[in-house]
Design a protein around this motif. Structure first.
Motif, PDB file in Angstrom:
ATOM      1  N   ASP B 224       0.843  -1.198   0.000  1.00 33.30           N
ATOM      2  CA  ASP B 224       0.000   0.000   0.000  1.00 33.30           C
ATOM      3  C   ASP B 224       0.881   1.252   0.000  1.00 33.30           C
ATOM      4  OD1 ASP B 224      -1.713   2.080   0.523  1.00 33.30           O
ATOM      5  OD2 ASP B 224      -2.538   1.235   2.375  1.00 33.30           O
ATOM      6  N   ARG B 226       0.000   4.333   0.030  1.00 30.47           N
ATOM      7  CA  ARG B 226      -0.420   5.417   0.911  1.00 30.47           C
ATOM      8  C   ARG B 226       0.259   5.256   2.269  1.00 30.47           C
ATOM      9  NH1 ARG B 226      -6.131   4.502   1.826  1.00 30.47           N
ATOM     10  NH2 ARG B 226      -5.281   2.442   1.480  1.00 30.47           N
ATOM     11  N   ARG B 227       0.777   4.054   2.525  1.00 28.72           N
ATOM     12  CA  ARG B 227       1.477   3.793   3.779  1.00 28.72           C
ATOM     13  C   ARG B 227       2.899   3.314   3.508  1.00 28.72           C
ATOM     14  NH1 ARG B 227      -0.954  -0.356   6.946  1.00 28.72           N
ATOM     15  NH2 ARG B 227      -2.039  -1.268   5.181  1.00 28.72           N
ATOM     16  N   GLY B 228       3.453   3.753   2.407  1.00 29.75           N
ATOM     17  CA  GLY B 228       4.798   3.295   2.110  1.00 29.75           C
ATOM     18  C   GLY B 228       5.431   4.033   0.950  1.00 29.75           C
ATOM     19  N   PHE B 241       7.828   2.593  10.411  1.00 25.93           N
ATOM     20  CA  PHE B 241       7.670   3.598  11.492  1.00 25.93           C
ATOM     21  C   PHE B 241       6.210   3.538  11.905  1.00 25.93           C
ATOM     22  CE2 PHE B 241      10.185   5.867   7.999  1.00 25.93           C
ATOM     23  CZ  PHE B 241      11.331   5.145   8.246  1.00 25.93           C
ATOM     24  N   THR B 242       5.752   2.457  12.426  1.00 20.80           N
ATOM     25  CA  THR B 242       4.370   1.995  12.642  1.00 20.80           C
ATOM     26  C   THR B 242       3.835   1.452  11.317  1.00 20.80           C
ATOM     27  OG1 THR B 242       2.957   3.912  12.099  1.00 20.80           O
ATOM     28  CG2 THR B 242       3.937   3.853  14.322  1.00 20.80           C
ATOM     29  N   ASN B 244       1.593   2.368   9.598  1.00 19.85           N
ATOM     30  CA  ASN B 244       1.108   3.416   8.708  1.00 19.85           C
ATOM     31  C   ASN B 244       2.185   4.007   7.815  1.00 19.85           C
ATOM     32  OD1 ASN B 244      -1.421   3.201   9.930  1.00 19.85           O
ATOM     33  ND2 ASN B 244      -0.797   4.591  11.566  1.00 19.85           N
ATOM     34  N   ASP B 245       3.406   3.606   8.011  1.00 25.86           N
ATOM     35  CA  ASP B 245       4.514   4.166   7.236  1.00 25.86           C
ATOM     36  C   ASP B 245       5.615   3.110   7.173  1.00 25.86           C
ATOM     37  OD1 ASP B 245       6.437   5.669   5.995  1.00 25.86           O
ATOM     38  OD2 ASP B 245       6.348   7.353   7.394  1.00 25.86           O
ATOM     39  N   THR B 282      -0.577  -0.926  17.366  1.00 24.20           N
ATOM     40  CA  THR B 282       0.312   0.216  17.159  1.00 24.20           C
ATOM     41  C   THR B 282       0.788   0.798  18.493  1.00 24.20           C
ATOM     42  OG1 THR B 282      -0.851   0.735  15.110  1.00 24.20           O
ATOM     43  CG2 THR B 282       0.496   2.494  16.041  1.00 24.20           C
TER      44      THR B 282
END
Lengths: 507, 507
Positions: B224, B226-228, B241-242, B244-245, B282
């Motif tokens: 994804d 949007r998260r990478g 970095f969680t 989400n990233d 998370t």
């Protein structure tokens, strides 16, 4: 403990704070240049945690103990000895943070998140009422914050002191009065002249060529790419993670060439300051704003802005610069600029045209935008202006100063991000930067007559060396006014700035 | 304090540790992808400070107090309740770090800096003697570290437990014996066959096309963006970095196409694992390795590698993948691959050819490189092999396993960075990843017969959904062996891996 050991113990604590704050800067840079969209929420939490840890380190009993010992150790040092300054700055920061309760910090942080969202919403709807309650709360918390820090004459003094120590509501009022009186006739004279041709600035300029020219421009001004890089972002900024890694950013508007050129020159000016800080100051208070909790080498926001504006306006927005370098630019854009002369280009990028938007303003109208905001902040802080009346006050000032009628809130009171992020008191530093930049430039040129020739010949290293020796290398060792006194023999003086604008725009 | 409140108090402490460790990961990612060269020294100090702060937070009296209360609060919880696991993992980490004195941490960190420089020097001169004293010291400090942590049968057990809890020198010996016996005949059979054509892999493949295909490949596998993001680096890696990233990196070899394709597939596999961790985990211990002080969602190095190898080898290095997608690749390189068929491409990228270099090894010889290193680490840790005799031991093993004569130290014992950075005990996790990946894949395909059809049809989302449900979402809640027991009904088993290799390479 020996004198040296007690200073080393304090330095170790400060170095850790500096490391954490530099990490915050890396996380912030990344969030504005590289981070994927969905990373924002947890990134915000990470930055909040690190900032809290920096504060905790500063307020820890171990720091107090090291600080007290270092204070005793430096009692006999001269007033402006670097060691004594480091100790004093740490003490000042500790006392500052002690006065601000964690609950207020948390309230401000929580407000910032919702206020920014409200501002984005309000601006897209061009409806100040959507943002108004959040701004009212921001002012209330800023007032509470000012009361914690303490102030004598005006609550705005406390807020301004965070960004520009030494300035107050009163000192700014005096400066603005002089500036308004001096600027108005120059602006009137400029507006009375016919507008130069500028159609070619709006042609199609692919990003690749803009970026290539920007890189060569930064390098030409002396920016060191072994200790820096240039990236793309929405709102350009400069940030340093020690003098060894100073990054600048810009944005490329495909249909308006000047944005990236002067934006890059501006951020390069900031970057040169940070790259020029003495290596010995690395990880000390002389490269850390312990009050603002920000790892920075420049001594104040205004001093920083003085360097960016000096390079942007006095060098890159000068006639001699384009006489010498316009052909380089044209190599990148032979079709787009084939029918344009160096002088036409210079006149186009220095044309004067009052507008609504601060970040698009020319050199002559820019300060009116700033003074308007500072006046409003000041009046909001003392309660003489209620948030609800802000659009009227804004629009009246634009009418009075620039003779323009603001069409909507988006192009008026809602245009800047600052207030939605809790920044109250930083706007005046932009104008202070303009004034200080001209004052320094005037002194340097007066003292060293060959400097002007070198600049005309395109040798900017001599100017960079002068600025490095006189300003950059000191980092935060001297205050802005101390620097000015040392180098120009007097405190902030708008005379050279008005003289510079007069000769450039009203000659 | 209520049960909920005491858990929340502990969670707040752990969340702060997670934030700091994620910041370390951002700083590390940046240093390997973006940082200007001269930023390295102060960046290293920043990372060291943050890592120390994470440890300090974990060992602070406030954490101990919150931990004790949370332990009481979760006494009645089920053994594998997430809350109980979080508390147990925190306790385990606190006890681990208590046992390691700060002086040893500092000694290891100081050694790392000089050892890495010595390794770079030694490798460029292809002279093991230059690196040898630093490796001897690394082993001595690793031994001291193992003794602090504690071990029963073999000092190597302590080192391996950091990366792959549950594995020991003895369990690895058993695994390796089975693997060697199983791999040798497959390798012999593969080597007996004529080599396929592979000349076209070495043509000129501009980076732009490689990158475009890599981006579409990662997206196709379910990564994804949007998260990478996908960036370029020297030694490719994945870091989060969680959830989400989650960032992946690769490198582009202009004259060898497979490097970026399978490298990107590999890192995408790691990335999918991290992106697939339950959002509820998370900033908890279930997404933080509190022992290794590393913010990661995967439950062990081996489990992580199982996912990267599964996607790289079972999916992207499969015949059906290239039958379906080779035409996409050819669109990016019509000239370079115009005379190549899908099957020719597949055979070329799965050709078997023993070589000296681990990172260039094919699927059949890769594990021999790993087992050699693990055997050596084990013998160095218990003193049965002296550092001075390392090149001889290395070269003899390469001769025995791959029938090759190592020409020099650079292509032998000096080829990997790991030992110079103090990593002892992580190599076996590469082979564990291969074994676990095949075991999981075998079970999934056996349980769900339509999965194979979906993969053949190029619908990888079904596989990703299965893996997310069964493995990724749990983060660190279950150990690797617990995951294997839950999903495959047995602990680590090399059977499916050998079966997979046999049908692919000896059929």
């Amino acid at each position: 403990m020996t004198q040296q050991a007690s200073l080393a113990a304090l330095q170790e604590r400060v170095a850790a704070v500096n490391d954490v704050l530099n990490a915050v800067s890396v996380l912030t840079w990344d969030s504005r240049t590289m981070m994927p969209t969905d990373g924002a929420e947890t990134r915000g939490l990470q930055i909040a945690t690190l900032t809290r840890l920096a504060r905790d380190l500063l307020l820890a009993p171990e720091t107090e103990k090291a600080l007290e010992e270092a204070e005793r150790a430096t009692e006999g040092f001269g007033q402006d000895a670097a060691e004594r300054r480091m100790v004093q700055q740490t003490r000042q920061a500790v006392e500052h943070h002690k006065r601000v309760p964690v609950s207020l910090i948390q309230e401000r942080a929580a407000l910032r998140t919702v206020a920014q969202a409200a501002w984005i919403d309000a601006r897209s709807k061009s409806d100040f009422a959507v943002f108004s309650p959040y701004l009212a709360r921001t002012i209330a918390l800023s007032r509470a914050y000012a009361d914690c820090i303490g102030w004598n004459e005006h609550p705005y003094d406390a807020m301004v002191s965070i960004y520009e120590p030494g300035e107050t509501a009163a000192s700014l009022k005096e400066l603005f009065t002089t500036l308004r009186a001096g600027l108005q006739p120059i602006l009137d004279a400029a507006r009375a002249r016919p507008q130069p041709r500028s159609d070619f600035l709006f042609r199609d300029f692919p990003e690749e060529g803009q970026r290539a020219f920007g890189l060569s421009l930064a390098e030409r001004l002396g920016y060191d790419f072994r200790r820096g890089r240039l990236d793309t972002t929405v709102h350009p900024f400069e940030v340093s993670f020690t003098r060894n890694d100073v990054r600048i950013t810009t944005r490329y508007n495909r249909n308006y060439l000047p944005a990236s050129i002067f934006g890059t020159a501006h951020e390069t000016g900031h970057g040169l300051y940070e790259q020029g800080v003495d290596a010995a100051h690395t990880r000390t208070t002389l490269a850390t704003d312990l009050v603002g909790l920000y790892a920075v080498g420049g001594t104040s926001f205004g001093a920083h802005e003085s360097q960016s504006r000096l390079w942007e306006n006095h060098i890159v927005r000068s006639q001699t610069f384009w006489q010498r370098h316009f052909s380089d630019l044209r190599k990148h854009f032979p079709d787009q600029l084939g029918d344009v002369s160096a002088d036409e280009f210079y006149r186009a990028v220095t044309r004067v045209e009052p507008g609504f938007i601060r970040v698009e303003a020319d050199e002559l109208t820019y300060d009116f935008h700033i003074m308007l905001r500072a006046d409003i902040e000041c009046a909001l802080m003392d309660g003489s202006l209620a948030v609800d009346y802000l659009p009227e006050a804004w629009n009246a000032a634009i009418r009075r100063d620039l003779d323009l009628v603001v069409p909507d809130d988006a192009r008026g009171v809602l245009q800047d991000v600052h207030w939605s992020t809790g920044y109250i008191g930083s706007f005046p530093t932009y104008t202070i930067g303009n004034v200080m930049g001209a004052q320094v430039m005037d002194t340097l040129c007066g003292r060293n007559p060959s400097l002007g020739d070198a600049i005309t010949a395109g040798h900017y290293g001599i100017l960079a060396d002068e600025l490095r020796t006189r300003i950059w290398q000191h980092g935060r060792r001297f205050t802005r006014d101390e620097l000015l006194e040392r180098e120009t023999g007097r405190p902030l003086d708008p005379g050279p700035y008005l003289h510079y604008l007069r000769s450039k725009y009203a000659a």
